[in-house]
Design an enzyme around this catalytic site. Structure first.
Site, mmCIF file in Angstrom:
data_model
loop_
_atom_site.group_PDB
_atom_site.id
_atom_site.type_symbol
_atom_site.label_atom_id
_atom_site.label_comp_id
_atom_site.label_asym_id
_atom_site.label_seq_id
_atom_site.Cartn_x
_atom_site.Cartn_y
_atom_site.Cartn_z
ATOM 1 N N LYS A 97 0.697 -1.233 0.072
ATOM 2 C CA LYS A 97 -0.046 0.016 -0.106
ATOM 3 C C LYS A 97 0.731 1.170 0.153
ATOM 4 O O LYS A 97 0.363 2.351 -0.465
ATOM 5 C CB LYS A 97 -0.860 -0.011 1.182
ATOM 6 C CG LYS A 97 -2.040 -1.049 1.115
ATOM 7 C CD LYS A 97 -3.420 -0.793 1.571
ATOM 8 C CE LYS A 97 -4.516 -1.635 1.326
ATOM 9 N NZ LYS A 97 -4.197 -3.052 1.581
ATOM 10 N N GLU A 119 -9.672 6.644 3.942
ATOM 11 C CA GLU A 119 -10.392 5.317 4.539
ATOM 12 C C GLU A 119 -9.364 4.236 4.815
ATOM 13 O O GLU A 119 -8.573 4.063 4.072
ATOM 14 C CB GLU A 119 -11.647 5.097 3.515
ATOM 15 C CG GLU A 119 -10.972 4.181 2.590
ATOM 16 C CD GLU A 119 -10.150 4.534 1.519
ATOM 17 O OE1 GLU A 119 -10.009 5.477 1.338
ATOM 18 O OE2 GLU A 119 -9.653 3.571 0.736
ATOM 19 N N SER A 385 1.646 -9.835 -0.935
ATOM 20 C CA SER A 385 1.281 -8.522 -1.016
ATOM 21 C C SER A 385 1.631 -7.806 0.555
ATOM 22 O O SER A 385 1.654 -6.658 0.418
ATOM 23 C CB SER A 385 -0.185 -8.301 -1.310
ATOM 24 O OG SER A 385 -1.239 -9.094 -0.419
#
Ligand SMILES: *Cc1c(COP(=O)(O)O)cnc(C)c1O
Length: 403
Positions: A97, A119, A385
């Site tokens: 991310k 968010e 990930s």
């Protein structure tokens, strides 16, 4: 071999942000000028040489890129093929991310924004956003479902330590979808000074394309690393889990237009695709509009969004990004799913067989490997990930249960 329409450029949506029928910008009037500014400026800013230099310097020295591409020997032997792991779990803050939040904070800076909102579901995107806000000295407010605030206490503590304000979303199921609604509402109230950092390839155009481009560093590195290790830049398969779809978009990006590479997207089947507690969007969803774009989403016959379920908060979302909806509809992508139980089993199995404890989201991608009928000569890249630290409480419960 797998064929698709070569005339389509999957990397670039239309000027209005459409991938086939999916995408666009369905936004309230109050956000129009904000989104329009982003839309007209993002490509220009991102292509600027100084921007690229700063982005790549931070990816290298702050995030720790390039992340390794690791040949998983024992796993390869077990599955009967060649499996390489793209180690996004080794990024600063523990997942892919941050590639996107680094890009967006630099962009917000260029646009003269003073405040960042975001968010978050599991808190990973919130932590990545709070991190880059601390790095750049910008005010940060993160919206998070009240239920997720309870479930993800360590990440809430991290965000607070990093100086962010965490605001609970108390409507609906009190999870990610509701946090996103709150963030959009907050943005409408203060559109001019605020940049909204969306955490996946979702939202109104230009977010899906912008986030995909920031995350595309993953597949850019895979091509070079694979060439070094195998002599070819092209794997036969790239496998990634899909929540909104950002790690998958990043891992697929530089292979999207390569005919020979099969792109495998793994959704969360929860308790089972047809159990009523699932987040397998392409299997259960229909075209509709959510959070500013047209895509495939889980909904009732009269268009109410269905509450999704997944054991992993990062995949617990009723939609997917418009690029993925198009990959699904045009059959460019192979969409499959793994259940909560399979993901848990594979989180333990990967830990035991390779010494890598994956995030629960990531474990879904591994769970489909035994079902894929790979050939011994195939070259399979799995996007790892994120790491499993944030999921330790769930893993500990599962161990208690096993005893
Ligand atoms: C957030 C998250 C995901 C899901 O988000 P995408 O946008 O689909 O990538 C997957 N894996 C990890 C580790 C995450 O933190």
């Amino acid at each position: 071999m797998h064929s698709f329409n070569k005339a389509i450029n999957y990397q670039a949506p239309s000027a209005e942000g459409y991938y086939g029928d999916f995408g666009g910008a369905y936004i309230p009037e109050m956000l129009y000028s904000n989104v329009e500014t982003l839309k007209t400026q993002y490509l220009q800013i991102m292509k600027d040489a100084d921007f690229q230099k700063e982005f790549h310097a931070l990816l290298k020295d702050y995030v720790g890129r390039p992340t390794p591409l690791f040949y998983a020997e024992r796993l390869s032997k077990e599955i009967g093929t060649n499996i390489y792991l793209k180690r996004e779990d080794l990024c600063h803050t523990g997942a892919h991310k941050i590639n996107n939040t680094i890009g967006q904070i630099l962009l917000a800076d260029k646009l003269g924004k003073k405040k960042i909102i975001a968010e978050t579901g599991a808190g990973q995107h919130g932590v990545a956003t709070a991190t880059v806000c601390a790095l750049k000295g910008l005010e940060c407010v993160v919206y998070m479902g009240e239920k997720d605030i309870e479930r993800q206490a360590p990440n809430v503590a991290r965000m607070k330590m990093l100086g962010a304000k965490v605001v609970p979303a108390t409507s609906g199921s009190k999870t990610l979808k509701d946090a996103t609604n709150e963030a959009i509402r907050a943005w409408i109230n203060e559109p001019n000074e605020t940049h909204y950092i969306i955490g996946s390839v979702v939202g109104p155009h230009p977010y899906p394309d912008m986030v995909a481009r920031f995350q595309s560093v993953i597949s850019d590195e895979i091509r070079k690393q694979l060439k070094d290790k195998t002599g070819t830049e092209l794997p036969t398969h790239v496998v990634a889990c899909v929540g909104g779809g950002s790690n998958a978009a990043g891992a697929f990006y530089h292979f999207l237009n390569e005919q020979t590479v099969e792109l495998v997207a793994v959704e969360a089947a929860g308790r089972g695709v047809y159990s009523g507690m699932s987040a397998a969007t392409t299997q259960l969803g229909k075209p509709g509009i959510l959070h500013g774009s047209k895509s495939i989403l889980m909904q009732t016959a009269d268009g109410q969004v269905v509450e999704p379920h997944s054991i992993s908060a990062g995949l617990d979302y009723p939609g997917i990004g418009p690029l993925h909806a198009f990959l699904y509809e045009s059959k460019r992508g192979t969409f499959t799913s793994a259940t909560d139980e399979e993901a848990l089993q594979w989180a333990f199995h990967l830990s035991e067989i390779e010494g890598i404890i994956p995030a629960l989201e990531t474990a879904h991608a591994f769970a489909i490997l035994p079902k894929m009928n790979f050939k011994p000569t195939d070259i399979v890249v799995v996007c790892l990930s994120g790491r499993g630290d944030k999921d330790l409480a769930t893993y500990m419960q599962a161990m208690d249960f096993k005893k």
